[in-house]
Design a protein around this motif. Structure first.
Motif, short mmCIF file in Angstrom:
data_model
loop_
_atom_site.label_atom_id
_atom_site.label_comp_id
_atom_site.label_asym_id
_atom_site.label_seq_id
_atom_site.Cartn_x
_atom_site.Cartn_y
_atom_site.Cartn_z
N LEU A 1 -33.02 -24.84 39.50
CA LEU A 1 -32.84 -25.68 40.69
C LEU A 1 -34.05 -25.59 41.60
N GLU A 2 -34.51 -24.38 41.85
CA GLU A 2 -35.66 -24.22 42.74
C GLU A 2 -36.91 -24.87 42.15
N LYS A 3 -37.12 -24.68 40.85
CA LYS A 3 -38.29 -25.27 40.19
C LYS A 3 -38.25 -26.79 40.25
N CYS A 4 -37.12 -27.38 39.89
CA CYS A 4 -37.00 -28.85 39.89
C CYS A 4 -37.10 -29.41 41.30
N TYR A 5 -36.50 -28.73 42.26
CA TYR A 5 -36.55 -29.20 43.63
C TYR A 5 -37.98 -29.14 44.17
N GLN A 6 -38.69 -28.07 43.87
CA GLN A 6 -40.08 -27.95 44.32
C GLN A 6 -40.95 -29.02 43.67
N ARG B 1 -25.27 -23.01 53.83
CA ARG B 1 -25.87 -22.61 52.55
C ARG B 1 -25.32 -23.47 51.43
N ALA B 2 -24.02 -23.71 51.42
CA ALA B 2 -23.41 -24.53 50.38
C ALA B 2 -23.92 -25.96 50.46
N LEU B 3 -24.03 -26.48 51.67
CA LEU B 3 -24.55 -27.84 51.83
C LEU B 3 -25.98 -27.95 51.31
N ARG B 4 -26.81 -26.96 51.62
CA ARG B 4 -28.20 -26.96 51.15
C ARG B 4 -28.24 -27.01 49.62
N LEU B 5 -27.41 -26.20 48.96
CA LEU B 5 -27.38 -26.20 47.49
C LEU B 5 -26.90 -27.53 46.93
N MET B 6 -25.84 -28.08 47.53
CA MET B 6 -25.32 -29.36 47.04
C MET B 6 -26.34 -30.48 47.23
N LEU B 7 -27.08 -30.44 48.34
CA LEU B 7 -28.11 -31.46 48.56
C LEU B 7 -29.23 -31.33 47.53
N LYS B 8 -29.66 -30.11 47.25
CA LYS B 8 -30.70 -29.92 46.24
C LYS B 8 -30.23 -30.43 44.89
N LEU B 9 -28.98 -30.10 44.51
CA LEU B 9 -28.44 -30.58 43.24
C LEU B 9 -28.40 -32.11 43.21
N ALA B 10 -27.98 -32.70 44.32
CA ALA B 10 -27.89 -34.16 44.37
C ALA B 10 -29.28 -34.81 44.27
N PHE B 11 -30.27 -34.18 44.88
CA PHE B 11 -31.63 -34.75 44.83
C PHE B 11 -32.21 -34.69 43.42
N VAL B 12 -31.97 -33.62 42.68
CA VAL B 12 -32.65 -33.48 41.39
C VAL B 12 -31.86 -34.04 40.21
N ASN B 13 -30.56 -34.19 40.32
CA ASN B 13 -29.76 -34.64 39.17
C ASN B 13 -29.96 -36.12 38.88
N GLU B 14 -30.30 -36.42 37.63
CA GLU B 14 -30.37 -37.77 37.07
C GLU B 14 -31.11 -38.76 37.95
N ARG B 15 -32.36 -38.48 38.21
CA ARG B 15 -33.21 -39.37 39.00
C ARG B 15 -33.64 -40.55 38.14
N SER C 1 -16.92 -20.56 44.90
CA SER C 1 -17.34 -19.36 44.18
C SER C 1 -18.61 -19.63 43.38
N SER C 2 -18.66 -20.76 42.69
CA SER C 2 -19.84 -21.09 41.89
C SER C 2 -21.08 -21.28 42.76
N LEU C 3 -20.92 -21.96 43.89
CA LEU C 3 -22.07 -22.17 44.78
C LEU C 3 -22.54 -20.86 45.40
N ASN C 4 -21.60 -19.98 45.74
CA ASN C 4 -21.99 -18.67 46.27
C ASN C 4 -22.75 -17.85 45.23
N LYS C 5 -22.28 -17.89 43.99
CA LYS C 5 -22.97 -17.16 42.92
C LYS C 5 -24.34 -17.77 42.64
N LEU C 6 -24.44 -19.08 42.73
CA LEU C 6 -25.73 -19.74 42.57
C LEU C 6 -26.68 -19.33 43.70
#
Length: 167
Positions: A149-154, A56-70, A114-119
């Motif tokens: 995150l979900e909106k930007c990733y979609q 779950r944490a990896l999935r969130l980090m990958l989504k963040l990496a994909f959408v940040n500062e393209r 903790s932050s990723l779990n809360k996200l």
């Protein structure tokens, strides 16, 4: 105990014990085996939960990496210093780029997890996100960040070119 029980059962000269006596004599061993099996299952459940949490944490980090500062969306305001992607940029800094009062990097894995779990849980807890220069400060919840995150990733996925191996 099991060996002597087996000898008794196969010896034709001995009257076989009744099942209640066999069960009573084996109770301690049965409970030890059952306890061992449950301990083993608890260990496997713990390991599986760890793998699940890591995924779950990896999935969130990958989504963040994909959408940040393209860089390819540099001209598009939705992917720059405003809107949902700006919140995600500030959140990334909040999670991974903390610094102490002297400006030295702080590496706090507990804060990251903790932050990723809360996200992931879309927690309603409010956090303060600040730009690196401190001129912009936003108060948002983890749920707000999760929606961004979900909106930007979609949006990114809908505009992406499918990978040839995945089609």
């Amino acid at each position: 105990e099991l060996h002597s029980l087996m000898e008794t059962l196969v010896n034709p000269n001995v009257v076989p014990p009744v099942i209640e006596d066999v069960a009573r004599s084996m109770t301690t061993r049965i409970m030890e085996e059952l306890d061992g099996a449950h301990s083993c299952m608890d260990g496997m459940n713990g390991a599986l939960a760890g793998l699940y949490e890591s995924g779950r944490a990896l999935r969130l980090m990958l989504k963040l990496a994909f959408v940040n500062e393209r860089p390819e969306f540099g001209i598009d305001k939705n992917w720059s210093e405003s809107g949902d992607c700006y919140i995600l940029k500030l959140f990334r800094d909040f999670v991974f780029h903390q610094a102490d009062g002297a400006g030295r990097p702080v590496i706090d894995l507990g804060h990251v997890v903790s932050s990723l779990n809360k996200l992931d849980a879309a927690d309603e807890e409010k956090i303060v996100l600040a730009s690196r220069d401190g001129k912009n400060i936003l108060v948002v919840s983890y749920a707000d960040v999760a929606r961004c995150l979900e909106k930007c990733y979609q949006e990114l996925c809908s505009n992406s070119v499918p990978h040839p191996a995945l089609t």
